[in-house]
Design an enzyme around this catalytic site. Structure first.
Site: not given
Length: 127
Positions: A87-89, A91, A116
């Site tokens: 995951y990131c902020r 995608g 996130y």
């Protein structure tokens, strides 16, 4: 705890998918279920920057920034069958990390739906 039919379907899809296919999306509820099970839990990989990670992250996640992943693959271990949830902020970086992991031979890569911010909303709704 028994797996939901959706979780079972995701596991089946992941098992049948080749590394050349895109990562399977996983929702927050399924991730939480997997984390609560005994046995082999997925590796949770936060590919945001260290500063973003320090501001908040999903418990149990490790942080390897997407732009350092290729150089730090050894930190993920040798088991290419290990399920990894990325995951990131938003995608974008998670998709880049998925591609890198698949090139490295990891065959069970999942992308956390909503990344996130989605996890934060999910946790808020649980309280």
């Amino acid at each position: 705890m028994a797996l939901s039919s959706r979780a079972c379907l995701l596991l089946l899809c992941a098992a049948l998918a080749s590394p050349a296919l895109a990562a399977v999306p996983i929702d927050n509820q399924t991730l939480q279920s997997w984390q609560q099970q005994s046995g082999k839990r997925p590796l949770l990989l936060d590919v945001r920057t260290p500063a973003e990670f320090a501001e908040g992250h999903i418990p149990g996640a490790i942080n390897i920034s997407h732009d350092q992943l290729r150089q730090r693959l050894v930190e993920l271990g040798d088991d290419r069958r290990l399920p990894i949830v990325v995951y990131c902020r938003s995608g974008r970086r998670a998709i880049q990390a998925q591609t890198e992991l698949e090139k490295a031979g990891f065959g069970h890569v999942y992308h956390l739906s909503g990344d996130y911010p989605g996890w934060l909303k999910y946790k808020d709704a649980q309280q």
